[in-house]
Design a protein around this motif. Structure first.
Motif, short mmCIF file in Angstrom:
data_model
loop_
_atom_site.label_atom_id
_atom_site.label_comp_id
_atom_site.label_asym_id
_atom_site.label_seq_id
_atom_site.Cartn_x
_atom_site.Cartn_y
_atom_site.Cartn_z
N GLN A 1 0.83 -1.21 0.00
CA GLN A 1 0.00 0.00 0.00
C GLN A 1 0.86 1.26 0.00
O GLN A 1 0.58 2.23 -0.71
CB GLN A 1 -0.93 -0.02 1.22
N GLU A 2 1.94 1.23 0.77
CA GLU A 2 2.83 2.39 0.84
C GLU A 2 3.54 2.60 -0.51
O GLU A 2 3.66 3.74 -0.99
CB GLU A 2 3.85 2.17 1.95
N ILE B 1 2.50 1.60 -3.52
CA ILE B 1 1.52 2.02 -4.52
C ILE B 1 1.15 3.49 -4.33
O ILE B 1 1.02 4.25 -5.30
CB ILE B 1 0.27 1.12 -4.45
N SER B 2 0.99 3.91 -3.09
CA SER B 2 0.63 5.30 -2.80
C SER B 2 1.69 6.26 -3.34
O SER B 2 1.37 7.27 -3.98
CB SER B 2 0.46 5.49 -1.29
N GLN C 1 1.65 6.40 -7.18
CA GLN C 1 0.54 7.20 -7.70
C GLN C 1 0.77 8.70 -7.49
O GLN C 1 0.36 9.51 -8.31
CB GLN C 1 -0.76 6.77 -7.03
N GLN C 2 1.47 9.04 -6.41
CA GLN C 2 1.76 10.45 -6.16
C GLN C 2 2.82 10.99 -7.10
O GLN C 2 2.68 12.09 -7.64
CB GLN C 2 2.21 10.64 -4.70
N LYS D 1 -7.33 -2.13 -2.40
CA LYS D 1 -8.33 -1.18 -2.90
C LYS D 1 -8.89 -0.29 -1.79
O LYS D 1 -9.40 0.80 -2.06
CB LYS D 1 -9.47 -1.95 -3.59
N SER E 1 -7.12 1.26 0.45
CA SER E 1 -6.25 2.43 0.54
C SER E 1 -6.07 3.13 -0.80
O SER E 1 -5.75 4.31 -0.85
CB SER E 1 -4.87 2.03 1.09
N SER E 2 -6.28 2.40 -1.89
CA SER E 2 -6.14 2.98 -3.24
C SER E 2 -7.36 2.55 -4.06
O SER E 2 -7.28 1.66 -4.91
CB SER E 2 -4.85 2.48 -3.91
N ASP F 1 -8.85 3.70 -6.53
CA ASP F 1 -8.80 3.87 -7.98
C ASP F 1 -7.77 2.95 -8.64
O ASP F 1 -7.49 3.09 -9.84
CB ASP F 1 -8.49 5.32 -8.34
N ILE F 2 -7.22 1.99 -7.87
CA ILE F 2 -6.23 1.07 -8.44
C ILE F 2 -6.91 0.22 -9.53
O ILE F 2 -8.10 -0.10 -9.45
CB ILE F 2 -5.65 0.15 -7.33
#
Length: 321
Positions: free
Chosen positions: A199-200, A202-203, A206-207, A230, A232-233, A235-236
């Motif tokens: 999650q970290e 992917i975040s 995306q940033q 999904k 935490s994200s 729109d993944i």
């Protein structure tokens, strides 16, 4: 010539064995090559052009004498002239001897007495190269050229349609495979990277790269993991390939593949996608070729959880090996 190969192991083992099969077929173009694999691995041969028939047998099951007898009968009925085996147990060597197949190639070891051509087992090298050594028993000296696969055009077309559906065909994408293998967990092999670490990663992806979508692969066992990602994200983007060919085609279309030590990692190597692979207890030197297209991150403790997200991100942004 009718040739049989016994290839126990998962889909990753089959992919690592493809160069051996391909060079065997190239050296004996008129031969008919069959393989016997575990049921879970049959699907790998969708992307292998060198094999005629794929037979299944659960090598690791508590097989009865009747099971062994049935397998022996199948091997005898097909009148093979040569057999190559990855199995090193003496029982496998005995089985091959009982088949009456004249040329029996395998690794020197417990069952070598039953082989016509035992080959030294050199475990310190890349596994695909180690498997390729078995060709010496077939009088083949072709140098090892690496892994390649043959993805059916229908799978490529389906992957391209999926990329259009996900709206990543024009932008490109980063593909992530979490490697949530129940079999590995049952065996006590730590190949699962913590979900909160994914999650970290992917975040931050995306940033920093908002125009390069992140796509995660959802396999049969991955629903809980995908649902957590999904959360935490939301729109993944998620892709669920129906078989190995379509997964390979999706990997081939990616700008970058991030994964754990798994079968998709070997597919990424085969199609040449730039790959960052995470390793816990296993050794990258034995599972990856020397290549500037592959970066291995090995846990110093052997535990996947001890690879920090920052270490992975550093490799992504730095691109160093």
């Amino acid at each position: 010539m009718r040739i049989l190969a016994l290839v126990p192991g998962g889909i990753g083992d089959q992919i690592l064995f493809f160069p051996t099969l391909d060079d065997l077929k190239q050296s004996y173009p008129e031969s008919q090559i069959d393989v016997i694999v575990e049921p879970r691995s049959k699907g790998a041969y969708r992307v292998c052009k060198s094999v005629r028939d794929v037979l299944t047998y659960d090598f690791k099951d508590a097989n009865s004498l009747a099971d062994w007898g049935n397998l022996l009968g199948i091997m005898r009925d097909r009148e093979y002239e040569a057999v190559i085996s990855l199995g090193q147990r003496w029982t496998v060597g005995l089985l091959l001897w009982l088949t009456g197949i004249p040329k029996r190639v395998g690794y020197a070891g417990n069952g070598a007495i039953f082989l016509s051509d035992p080959i030294p087992l050199k475990t310190e090298q890349y596994a695909a190269q180690m498997y390729h050594d078995l060709l010496q028993g077939m009088d083949i000296t072709t140098p090892f050229k690496g892994i390649s696969i043959n993805v059916p055009k229908t799978d490529i077309d389906e992957a391209e349609a999926e990329q259009q559906r996900l709206e990543v065909a024009e932008s490109g994408y980063i593909l992530i495979h979490g490697g949530s293998s129940q079999l590995a967990q049952i065996k006590g092999i730590d190949k699962i990277y913590p979900t909160n670490y994914w999650q970290e990663i992917i975040s931050e992806l995306q940033q920093k790269q908002p125009n390069l979508p992140v796509v995660i692969v959802k396999g049969p066992e991955d629903a809980p993991w995908v649902n957590q990602i999904k959360e935490s994200s939301p729109d993944i983007k998620v892709v669920t390939p129906r078989d190995v060919g379509k997964l390979a085609a999706m990997i081939a279309g990616a700008n970058l593949m991030i994964c754990t030590d798994s079968a998709p990692m070997h597919l990424a190597v085969a199609v040449g996608t730039y790959t960052i692979a995470l390793f816990g207890p296993t050794e990258p030197e034995k599972l990856l070729p020397k290549s500037d297209r592959v970066v291995a991150i090995k846990s110093s403790t052997g535990k996947m959880a001890d690879i920090s997200p920052q270490e992975v991100l550093q490799k992504i942004w730095g691109g160093e090996s």
